[in-house]
Design a protein around this motif. Structure first.
Motif, PDB file in Angstrom:
ATOM      1  N   UNK A  83       0.855  -1.179   0.000  1.00 48.69           N
ATOM      2  CA  UNK A  83       0.000   0.000   0.000  1.00 48.69           C
ATOM      3  C   UNK A  83       0.896   1.236   0.000  1.00 48.69           C
ATOM      4  N   UNK A  84       0.278   2.377  -0.148  1.00 53.74           N
ATOM      5  CA  UNK A  84       1.017   3.637  -0.165  1.00 53.74           C
ATOM      6  C   UNK A  84       0.924   4.299   1.196  1.00 53.74           C
ATOM      7  N   UNK A  85       2.067   4.742   1.711  1.00 55.24           N
ATOM      8  CA  UNK A  85       2.118   5.456   2.995  1.00 55.24           C
ATOM      9  C   UNK A  85       2.685   6.844   2.768  1.00 55.24           C
ATOM     10  N   UNK A  86       2.044   7.857   3.389  1.00 60.85           N
ATOM     11  CA  UNK A  86       2.554   9.218   3.308  1.00 60.85           C
ATOM     12  C   UNK A  86       2.348   9.920   4.642  1.00 60.85           C
ATOM     13  N   UNK A 129      -0.829  20.202  12.710  1.00 61.72           N
ATOM     14  CA  UNK A 129      -1.229  18.796  12.698  1.00 61.72           C
ATOM     15  C   UNK A 129      -0.210  17.998  11.901  1.00 61.72           C
ATOM     16  N   UNK A 130      -0.027  16.762  12.322  1.00 61.20           N
ATOM     17  CA  UNK A 130       0.794  15.805  11.579  1.00 61.20           C
ATOM     18  C   UNK A 130      -0.114  14.656  11.177  1.00 61.20           C
ATOM     19  N   UNK A 131      -0.141  14.331   9.882  1.00 55.59           N
ATOM     20  CA  UNK A 131      -1.036  13.302   9.370  1.00 55.59           C
ATOM     21  C   UNK A 131      -0.242  12.188   8.694  1.00 55.59           C
ATOM     22  N   UNK A 132      -0.662  10.961   8.948  1.00 54.66           N
ATOM     23  CA  UNK A 132      -0.095   9.812   8.257  1.00 54.66           C
ATOM     24  C   UNK A 132      -1.236   8.973   7.700  1.00 54.66           C
TER      25      UNK A 132
END
Length: 257
Positions: A144-147, A159-162
């Protein structure tokens, strides 16, 4: 802020031993005292807190100890320091409405008239952890793709988003420039489906070293964390994400029967 407020606002902070006999640093005791005044509405948003000199005199502490206590509460988002004016109880200036599904941080900031920048911390294509495989209904071993991204308002990280995104549902989602396009827009554009459902879970956690560094917080800072599983209008799960909110923001919602 007068000395009377400190005297009336709960017990004095002498430092020393905790209830279990363990040693408590003086700056922790002072921070706890001020935090209690804020939580009990003895100090209201926008109100000036006692000065460093008042804290030094009241608790018989050094200036460095007073500054450390204030810094703890500033890192938690409870206080804001104004150069030359003093330190004030924070007014939350960013509010996210969870009545809107799904919760888009970019849209939330836009609706509040907040100009923001998005910085991509890192991205990769790899097999996600087993729990994410189950959440996204992908077969074991399928990548899968992680960002990971950080949203900044006025140059300050908020904010920090993953996100983990299914490449089965969104092939090519790993080629998007997430500094200019939102995740939800990219998902709908690539998949050809509308986002239909969001399952949200909130929890309070210590931010930890990595996310603390991204948000400019000490790793022991308590933050609100949102986990969000996004599904398309065909019922298929497409994205699992986690958002770490820097202290000083408010999450609201409205329900009706």
């Amino acid at each position: 802020m007068s000395e009377d407020v400190m005297t009336n606002g709960g017990s004095t902070a002498d430092g020393g031993a905790d209830k279990d006999g363990s040693f408590v640093p003086r700056y922790v005791t002072v921070a706890d005292f001020l935090r209690g005044m804020i939580y009990n509405h003895e100090l209201e948003p926008g109100e000036k807190i006692p000065s460093e000199h008042q804290l030094m005199d009241h608790f018989d502490i050094a200036r460095g100890t007073a500054r450390h206590a204030i810094k703890i509460l500033a890192d938690e988002g409870l206080l804001k320091q104004a150069h030359g004016r003093g330190t004030f109880v924070s007014r939350p200036d960013i509010t996210h409405d969870v009545s809107r599904f799904p919760l888009s941080i970019a849209q939330s900031l836009t609706d509040q008239g907040k100009s923001f920048e998005t910085h991509v911390v890192g991205s990769k294509v790899e097999v996600p952890p087993p729990a994410i495989q189950v959440a996204l209904d992908v077969k074991p071993g399928v990548p899968c793709f992680y960002v990971q991204r950080v949203r900044c308002v006025a140059g300050e990280p908020m904010v920090c988003q993953e996100d983990w995104v299914s490449l089965v549902e969104c092939p090519g989602v790993d080629q998007v420039d997430y500094a200019t396009e939102t995740m939800f827009d990219a998902i709908e554009r690539i998949s050809g489906h509308k986002i239909k459902q969001s399952h949200m879970t909130y929890s309070a956690r210590n931010v930890g070293r990595d996310f603390g560094a991204s948000l400019g917080c000490e790793e022991s800072t308590a933050v609100l964390v949102l986990e969000q599983l996004i599904s398309l209008d065909d019922g298929r799960p497409v994205s699992w994400g986690r958002t770490w909110f820097k202290p000083g923001q408010t999450v609201t919602g409205t329900t009706s029967i």
